[in-house]
Motif scaffolding. Sequence first.
Motif, mmCIF file in Angstrom:
data_model
loop_
_atom_site.group_PDB
_atom_site.id
_atom_site.type_symbol
_atom_site.label_atom_id
_atom_site.label_comp_id
_atom_site.label_asym_id
_atom_site.label_seq_id
_atom_site.Cartn_x
_atom_site.Cartn_y
_atom_site.Cartn_z
ATOM 1 N N LEU A 101 5.428 -113.446 -120.009
ATOM 2 C CA LEU A 101 4.715 -113.796 -118.782
ATOM 3 C C LEU A 101 4.194 -112.582 -118.031
ATOM 4 O O LEU A 101 3.370 -112.725 -117.131
ATOM 5 N N LEU A 102 4.639 -111.390 -118.391
ATOM 6 C CA LEU A 102 4.100 -110.183 -117.760
ATOM 7 C C LEU A 102 2.889 -109.644 -118.516
ATOM 8 O O LEU A 102 2.282 -108.654 -118.094
ATOM 9 N N PHE A 125 12.507 -109.212 -113.037
ATOM 10 C CA PHE A 125 11.365 -108.384 -112.636
ATOM 11 C C PHE A 125 11.644 -107.694 -111.306
ATOM 12 O O PHE A 125 12.182 -108.314 -110.372
ATOM 13 N N ASP A 126 11.209 -106.422 -111.209
ATOM 14 C CA ASP A 126 11.365 -105.741 -109.925
ATOM 15 C C ASP A 126 10.415 -106.367 -108.893
ATOM 16 O O ASP A 126 9.546 -107.188 -109.244
ATOM 17 N N ARG A 132 3.263 -109.339 -108.158
ATOM 18 C CA ARG A 132 2.065 -109.437 -109.015
ATOM 19 C C ARG A 132 2.007 -110.794 -109.714
ATOM 20 O O ARG A 132 0.960 -111.426 -109.783
ATOM 21 N N LEU A 133 3.158 -111.252 -110.224
ATOM 22 C CA LEU A 133 3.174 -112.539 -110.929
ATOM 23 C C LEU A 133 2.882 -113.688 -109.961
ATOM 24 O O LEU A 133 2.116 -114.608 -110.284
ATOM 25 N N ALA A 138 -0.800 -117.773 -107.792
ATOM 26 C CA ALA A 138 -1.493 -118.346 -106.634
ATOM 27 C C ALA A 138 -3.013 -118.274 -106.819
ATOM 28 O O ALA A 138 -3.741 -119.201 -106.445
ATOM 29 N N ASP A 139 -3.494 -117.187 -107.417
ATOM 30 C CA ASP A 139 -4.942 -116.995 -107.540
ATOM 31 C C ASP A 139 -5.549 -117.799 -108.688
ATOM 32 O O ASP A 139 -6.669 -118.270 -108.578
ATOM 33 N N GLY A 140 -4.809 -117.935 -109.784
ATOM 34 C CA GLY A 140 -5.451 -118.479 -110.978
ATOM 35 C C GLY A 140 -4.791 -119.670 -111.619
ATOM 36 O O GLY A 140 -5.359 -120.248 -112.555
ATOM 37 N N HIS A 141 -3.610 -120.059 -111.158
ATOM 38 C CA HIS A 141 -2.886 -121.103 -111.904
ATOM 39 C C HIS A 141 -2.363 -122.238 -111.041
ATOM 40 O O HIS A 141 -1.634 -123.098 -111.534
#
Length: 212
Positions: A101-102, A125-126, A132-133, A138-141
């Motif tokens: 997923l990264l 994930f840090d 970022r994920l 939010a932006d694309g999915h």
Amino acid sequence: MSIHSAQNFDGWAADYDRDVRQSDADESFPFAGYTRVLDAVVRLAEARLGMSLLDLGSGTGNLAARFAALGCAVAGADFSAEMLARARVHVPAARFVQVDLLGGWPPELNRRFDRVASTYMFHEFDLPAKIRLLRRLADGHLAPGGRIVIGDIGFPDAPAQDAARRRWADRWDEEFYWIADEAVPALRAAGLEVSYWQISACGCALLVTPAP
Ligand SMILES: C[S@@+](CC[C@H](N)C(=O)[O-])C[C@H]1O[C@@H](n2cnc3c(N)ncnc32)[C@H](O)[C@@H]1O
């Protein structure tokens, strides 16, 4: 930055559900409150029959099974082949995809979902990678009016995490657990609305939506 590889999780897959049940039952780290955390995620998602839902880090399918039972069209995503093999047997109605997923996502995930949910994965994930994920989601999915719901290991603040580290010194793993009083302002600064709930001594739930 991520902590474990797919091979690490492949090696855990056969024992994963047993380990979760044990830790949930004796209220110990890391899965104290696991059932309540998954219950909270399902409740906060407010998912209804026919909604599309993406389960990130689906593991053996425990969360996917709950949403499939509600009549959602569930897609699960995970990078561990062994976890995916178990999930496919556990939740035959869902479609599962192997993906880090990264990294780059396969075409079947390049769409918007009514709901995105994830349990016990984000602590891999840090904080910058978490953000970022979440922004990518939010932006694309995420469909208009959609929501992202996360259940995970987390603490209200660093002193609470320090206390948990001492309490469970024999079983503690140093990973990127949610620290609410750091993460919530950072997510808000990244343009995300977020609410945080402490569900158990080390289990939390977050509701994330794009800021209007
Ligand atoms: C602790 S398990 C949680 C499984 C399940 N969601 C649950 O609540 O029981 C974490 C899962 O996230 C997956 N995972 C971790 N990092 C990942 C990544 N970068 N991409 C895809 N899957 C990942 C692992 O393979 C594993 O199945």
